[in-house]
Scaffold this motif. Structure first.
Motif, PDB file in Angstrom:
ATOM      1  N   ARG A   1      45.908  51.083  36.740  1.00 43.86           N
ATOM      2  CA  ARG A   1      45.709  49.579  36.448  1.00 43.86           C
ATOM      3  C   ARG A   1      44.299  49.147  37.586  1.00 43.86           C
ATOM      4  O   ARG A   1      43.664  48.747  37.303  1.00 43.86           O
ATOM      5  CB  ARG A   1      46.598  48.672  36.590  1.00 43.86           C
ATOM      6  N   LEU A   2      44.917  49.426  38.855  1.00 39.75           N
ATOM      7  CA  LEU A   2      44.028  48.919  40.031  1.00 39.75           C
ATOM      8  C   LEU A   2      42.497  49.498  39.831  1.00 39.75           C
ATOM      9  O   LEU A   2      41.847  48.971  39.977  1.00 39.75           O
ATOM     10  CB  LEU A   2      44.696  49.302  41.391  1.00 39.75           C
ATOM     11  N   THR A   3      42.459  50.813  39.754  1.00 42.64           N
ATOM     12  CA  THR A   3      41.283  51.626  39.602  1.00 42.64           C
ATOM     13  C   THR A   3      40.496  51.121  38.626  1.00 42.64           C
ATOM     14  O   THR A   3      39.252  51.123  38.727  1.00 42.64           O
ATOM     15  CB  THR A   3      41.386  53.029  39.742  1.00 42.64           C
ATOM     16  N   GLN A   4      41.297  50.979  37.199  1.00 40.57           N
ATOM     17  CA  GLN A   4      40.457  50.274  36.257  1.00 40.57           C
ATOM     18  C   GLN A   4      39.766  48.766  36.515  1.00 40.57           C
ATOM     19  O   GLN A   4      38.805  48.703  36.166  1.00 40.57           O
ATOM     20  CB  GLN A   4      41.419  50.160  34.831  1.00 40.57           C
ATOM     21  N   ASN A   5      40.597  48.055  37.267  1.00 46.64           N
ATOM     22  CA  ASN A   5      40.042  46.657  37.865  1.00 46.64           C
ATOM     23  C   ASN A   5      38.867  46.941  38.826  1.00 46.64           C
ATOM     24  O   ASN A   5      37.881  46.069  38.696  1.00 46.64           O
ATOM     25  CB  ASN A   5      41.216  46.042  38.020  1.00 46.64           C
ATOM     26  N   MET A   6      39.207  47.725  39.505  1.00 45.28           N
ATOM     27  CA  MET A   6      38.078  48.265  40.514  1.00 45.28           C
ATOM     28  C   MET A   6      36.774  48.416  39.940  1.00 45.28           C
ATOM     29  O   MET A   6      35.665  47.956  40.237  1.00 45.28           O
ATOM     30  CB  MET A   6      38.730  49.124  41.356  1.00 45.28           C
ATOM     31  N   TYR A   7      36.887  49.458  38.759  1.00 43.85           N
ATOM     32  CA  TYR A   7      35.661  49.698  37.923  1.00 43.85           C
ATOM     33  C   TYR A   7      34.919  48.487  37.306  1.00 43.85           C
ATOM     34  O   TYR A   7      33.806  48.409  37.424  1.00 43.85           O
ATOM     35  CB  TYR A   7      36.223  50.691  37.189  1.00 43.85           C
ATOM     36  N   LYS A   8      35.745  47.689  36.813  1.00 41.54           N
ATOM     37  CA  LYS A   8      35.498  46.291  36.112  1.00 41.54           C
ATOM     38  C   LYS A   8      34.623  45.479  37.294  1.00 41.54           C
ATOM     39  O   LYS A   8      33.629  45.140  36.809  1.00 41.54           O
ATOM     40  CB  LYS A   8      36.713  45.801  35.440  1.00 41.54           C
ATOM     41  N   VAL A   9      35.100  45.408  38.362  1.00 42.55           N
ATOM     42  CA  VAL A   9      34.522  44.526  39.469  1.00 42.55           C
ATOM     43  C   VAL A   9      33.222  45.204  40.022  1.00 42.55           C
ATOM     44  O   VAL A   9      32.311  44.695  40.009  1.00 42.55           O
ATOM     45  CB  VAL A   9      35.458  44.561  40.466  1.00 42.55           C
ATOM     46  N   LEU A  10      33.367  46.552  39.868  1.00 49.53           N
ATOM     47  CA  LEU A  10      31.945  47.383  40.419  1.00 49.53           C
ATOM     48  C   LEU A  10      30.915  47.141  39.311  1.00 49.53           C
ATOM     49  O   LEU A  10      29.953  46.940  39.896  1.00 49.53           O
ATOM     50  CB  LEU A  10      32.353  48.714  40.616  1.00 49.53           C
ATOM     51  N   ILE A  11      31.128  47.192  38.212  1.00 50.31           N
ATOM     52  CA  ILE A  11      30.274  47.016  36.924  1.00 50.31           C
ATOM     53  C   ILE A  11      29.636  45.562  37.105  1.00 50.31           C
ATOM     54  O   ILE A  11      28.502  45.219  37.082  1.00 50.31           O
ATOM     55  CB  ILE A  11      31.038  46.982  35.700  1.00 50.31           C
ATOM     56  N   GLU A  12      30.484  44.518  37.369  1.00 52.17           N
ATOM     57  CA  GLU A  12      29.937  43.156  37.582  1.00 52.17           C
ATOM     58  C   GLU A  12      28.996  42.942  38.807  1.00 52.17           C
ATOM     59  O   GLU A  12      28.218  42.465  38.655  1.00 52.17           O
ATOM     60  CB  GLU A  12      31.427  42.459  38.001  1.00 52.17           C
ATOM     61  N   LEU A  13      29.560  43.571  39.851  1.00 57.84           N
ATOM     62  CA  LEU A  13      28.537  43.501  41.055  1.00 57.84           C
ATOM     63  C   LEU A  13      27.257  44.063  40.893  1.00 57.84           C
ATOM     64  O   LEU A  13      26.357  43.809  41.309  1.00 57.84           O
ATOM     65  CB  LEU A  13      29.261  44.428  42.166  1.00 57.84           C
ATOM     66  N   LYS A  14      27.234  45.364  40.144  1.00 52.88           N
ATOM     67  CA  LYS A  14      26.200  46.048  39.742  1.00 52.88           C
ATOM     68  C   LYS A  14      25.172  45.251  38.743  1.00 52.88           C
ATOM     69  O   LYS A  14      24.010  45.011  39.038  1.00 52.88           O
ATOM     70  CB  LYS A  14      26.485  47.454  39.108  1.00 52.88           C
TER      71      LYS A  14
END
Length: 152
Positions: free
Chosen positions: A131-144
């Motif tokens: 769950r945490l790594t999926q959320n991390m991925y979403k935030v990374l996409i938002e940052l990009k």
């Protein structure tokens, strides 16, 4: 600190912090000074002093409502506990930082908090780690998409 001149770095932080009562309008800078001095003490296994400095950073961050510096101090306190294998304590600080970062749209801090939380749950709770790594991925996409990087 970057030059690993530890004694000189400690002296500089001590000198800067001794000016705290004399500086008006720049008190927020002391949050970072306390946090960095805490890191320095952590590197030298001076646990009590590290905890004291990190606690000061957190208290000052709360008092001044400086959310970027406060979330940073919370992360470092989490690191302090994680390095001592006090994972539950670490999780508490990382979670506080995450909640503040999410509430105030501090995406880089959110990413960092998720990363540190994921490290705590790796090989412990696979479902929470996922769950945490999926959320991390979403935030990374938002940052990009915003043109930012998690560490820059």
């Amino acid at each position: 600190m970057e030059l690993e001149e530890w004694e000189q770095a400690e002296s500089c932080f001590d000198m800067a912090l001794s000016l705290k009562e004399k500086v008006i309008g720049e008190e927020d800078k002391f949050i970072t000074a306390y946090a960095h001095l805490g890191i320095l003490y952590m590197k030298h296994n001076r646990k009590e002093e590290a905890h004291k400095m990190l606690s000061e950073a957190i208290l000052l961050g709360q008092k001044l409502n400086d959310l970027p510096r406060l979330t940073y101090a919370l992360q470092i306190m989490g690191d302090f506990y994680r390095k001592q294998n006090k994972t539950q304590n670490a999780i508490s600080y990382y979670q506080q930082g995450l909640e503040l970062a999410q509430k105030h749209q501090l995406k880089k801090r959110e990413y960092e908090a998720l990363l540190h939380l994921a490290q705590c749950f790796e090989n412990v709770d696979e479902q929470e780690f996922t769950r945490l790594t999926q959320n991390m991925y979403k935030v990374l996409i938002e940052l990009k998409n915003e043109g930012g990087e998690p560490n820059g």
